[in-house]
Design a protein around this motif. Structure first.
Motif, PDB file in Angstrom:
ATOM      1  N   GLY A   9       0.774  -1.231   0.000  1.00 53.05           N
ATOM      2  CA  GLY A   9       0.000   0.000   0.000  1.00 53.05           C
ATOM      3  C   GLY A   9       0.804   1.279   0.000  1.00 53.05           C
ATOM      4  O   GLY A   9       0.236   2.365   0.185  1.00 53.05           O
ATOM      5  N   LEU A  10       2.130   1.197  -0.189  1.00 50.80           N
ATOM      6  CA  LEU A  10       2.965   2.396  -0.180  1.00 50.80           C
ATOM      7  C   LEU A  10       3.517   2.665  -1.572  1.00 50.80           C
ATOM      8  O   LEU A  10       3.698   1.745  -2.372  1.00 50.80           O
ATOM      9  N   PRO A  11       3.779   3.923  -1.910  1.00 49.22           N
ATOM     10  CA  PRO A  11       4.409   4.233  -3.205  1.00 49.22           C
ATOM     11  C   PRO A  11       5.759   3.531  -3.329  1.00 49.22           C
ATOM     12  O   PRO A  11       6.525   3.448  -2.362  1.00 49.22           O
ATOM     13  N   LYS A  12       6.060   3.031  -4.501  1.00 47.86           N
ATOM     14  CA  LYS A  12       7.276   2.234  -4.687  1.00 47.86           C
ATOM     15  C   LYS A  12       8.563   2.970  -4.325  1.00 47.86           C
ATOM     16  O   LYS A  12       9.483   2.360  -3.764  1.00 47.86           O
ATOM     17  N   PRO A  13       8.722   4.265  -4.631  1.00 45.42           N
ATOM     18  CA  PRO A  13       9.977   4.936  -4.240  1.00 45.42           C
ATOM     19  C   PRO A  13      10.236   4.931  -2.743  1.00 45.42           C
ATOM     20  O   PRO A  13      11.392   4.960  -2.308  1.00 45.42           O
ATOM     21  N   ILE A  14       9.155   4.853  -1.951  1.00 45.18           N
ATOM     22  CA  ILE A  14       9.314   4.845  -0.492  1.00 45.18           C
ATOM     23  C   ILE A  14      10.075   3.605  -0.028  1.00 45.18           C
ATOM     24  O   ILE A  14      10.801   3.643   0.966  1.00 45.18           O
ATOM     25  N   TYR A  15       9.923   2.501  -0.777  1.00 42.29           N
ATOM     26  CA  TYR A  15      10.562   1.256  -0.359  1.00 42.29           C
ATOM     27  C   TYR A  15      12.081   1.346  -0.361  1.00 42.29           C
ATOM     28  O   TYR A  15      12.752   0.595   0.357  1.00 42.29           O
ATOM     29  N   LEU A  16      12.644   2.234  -1.183  1.00 36.40           N
ATOM     30  CA  LEU A  16      14.103   2.386  -1.198  1.00 36.40           C
ATOM     31  C   LEU A  16      14.638   2.811   0.154  1.00 36.40           C
ATOM     32  O   LEU A  16      15.728   2.397   0.567  1.00 36.40           O
ATOM     33  N   LEU A  17      13.861   3.620   0.851  1.00 32.22           N
ATOM     34  CA  LEU A  17      14.254   4.060   2.190  1.00 32.22           C
ATOM     35  C   LEU A  17      13.699   3.144   3.269  1.00 32.22           C
ATOM     36  O   LEU A  17      14.389   2.828   4.251  1.00 32.22           O
ATOM     37  N   LEU A  18      12.459   2.687   3.078  1.00 27.16           N
ATOM     38  CA  LEU A  18      11.767   1.943   4.132  1.00 27.16           C
ATOM     39  C   LEU A  18      12.281   0.515   4.299  1.00 27.16           C
ATOM     40  O   LEU A  18      12.410   0.033   5.435  1.00 27.16           O
ATOM     41  N   SER A  19      12.581  -0.157   3.199  1.00 25.42           N
ATOM     42  CA  SER A  19      12.951  -1.573   3.276  1.00 25.42           C
ATOM     43  C   SER A  19      14.191  -1.830   4.127  1.00 25.42           C
ATOM     44  O   SER A  19      14.178  -2.721   4.987  1.00 25.42           O
TER      45      SER A  19
END
Length: 263
Positions: free
Chosen positions: A159-169
Motif C-alpha cells: 500500500g505504499l508508493p514504490k519509491p518509499i521502499y528504497l528508504l523503508l525496506s
C-alpha cells in the motif's frame, strides 16, 4: 565536621558495577555456577512448582495457589496475549504465562532480603530469552507465510508508493531482524541494572552515615538515604512488574506478527 568532610576523610564511595554484579563461584572450580545462575535455577524451580500446584489438579472453585495463578493467567491472557494473537491466544498462553512469571521472579529477587539480586541485570539471561523469541518468530513467519512471503511482508509493507521502499525496506530489515531482538533484551537488562545500582547506592549511604560515621549532619544524610531506599524500593517493584509485562507483551507481538502477515 560536615558530611562532605566525612566523605573526603574516610573515602566513602558508591558501589562499583564490578562489586555489585560480579560474583565468585559458589563451588570452587566451577566458574559458571555463581549467584545469578543459582537464582535463575531457583526461579525456574519456583515457577514450575507454582504452576504445577495451581494447574495440575484444578478445582472448579479456585482456592489458594490456584486462585492466585488464575488471576495471573487472566491478566496475561487479556493484556498480553489476546491483543496481539486474537484467536491464537490460548495456544500460546503456556509460553507467555511462563515468560511473565519467570521474568517477574527474576526481577523481584532484587528486593528480596538476602537474595537481593535481580537476575535480569546480567545481560546474558534476558538475551537468551530474547534470542529464543526471535528464533521462534522467524520460524513461525517462514512456516506460516513461506520464506519469500515472510521477508517480503516484513520489508515491503503493502500500500505504499514504490519509491518509499528504497528508504523503508532497509529500515524495516534492521528494525525487525537486528534492533527488535536487541532492544527486547536490553530494555529489561538496563532497567534492572540501573535499579539495582540506585538501591545499592542509597542503602549504602544510609548504612554508612547512620552506623559507621554518625555525626549530626551525617545522621541527616543517613536518614535521607534510608528514605530514598524505601521510595526507590517501592518504585523498583513497580518497574520490575512493568518490565515483566513489557517483555511478555513484546514476545506476544512478535509471535502475532509472524503468524499473521497483516500485523
Amino acid at each position: 565536621m560536615s558530611a562532605l568532610t566525612v566523605l573526603a576523610d574516610d573515602q566513602f564511595k558508591a558501589p562499583s558495577p564490578d562489586e555489585l554484579f560480579n560474583f565468585a563461584p559458589i563451588i570452587p572450580g566451577v566458574d559458571w555456577f555463581t549467584k545469578p545462575v543459582l537464582l535463575a535455577l531457583l526461579s525456574s524451580i519456583i515457577v514450575i512448582g507454582f504452576c504445577w500446584a495451581a494447574f495440575a489438579s484444578p478445582k472448579i472453585v479456585p482456592r489458594g495457589v490456584q486462585n492466585v495463578a488464575e488471576y495471573g493467567y487472566m491478566f496475561v491472557r487479556d493484556q498480553v496475549a489476546r491483543p496481539f494473537l486474537g484467536k491464537d491466544a490460548d495456544r500460546w498462553m503456556g509460553l507467555l504465562l511462563t515468560l511473565f512469571f519467570l521474568v517477574f521472579l527474576w526481577n523481584i529477587m532484587g528486593v528480596i532480603p538476602i537474595l537481593q539480586f535481580p537476575v535480569a541485570s546480567h545481560i546474558a539471561f534476558p538475551a537468551v530469552l530474547a534470542i529464543s523469541i526471535y528464533v521462534l518468530k522467524v520460524y513461525l513467519g517462514v512456516k506460516h507465510q513461506g520464506p519469500i512471503g515472510y521477508f517480503k511482508n516484513m520489508m515491503f509493507p503493502p500500500g505504499l508508493p514504490k519509491p518509499i521502499y528504497l528508504l523503508l525496506s532497509p529500515i524495516e530489515f534492521l528494525s525487525n531482524m537486528i534492533i527488535a531482538p536487541f532492544t527486547h533484551a536490553v530494555r529489561l537488562f538496563a532497567n534492572m541494572f540501573a535499579g539495582h545500582m540506585l538501591l545499592a547506592f542509597f542503602s549504602m549511604v544510609g548504612f554508612w552515615f547512620l552506623f559507621e560515621k554518625l555525626t549530626p549532619l551525617g545522621a541527616t544524610v543517613g536518614v535521607i538515604g534510608v528514605v530514598m531506599t524505601i521510595i526507590f524500593t517501592a518504585f523498583e517493584i513497580f518497574i520490575q512488574f512493568l518490565q515483566a509485562f513489557l517483555f511478555a507483551m513484546l514476545a506476544s507481538m512478535y509471535i502475532g506478527g509472524a503468524l499473521h502477515a497483516e500485523h
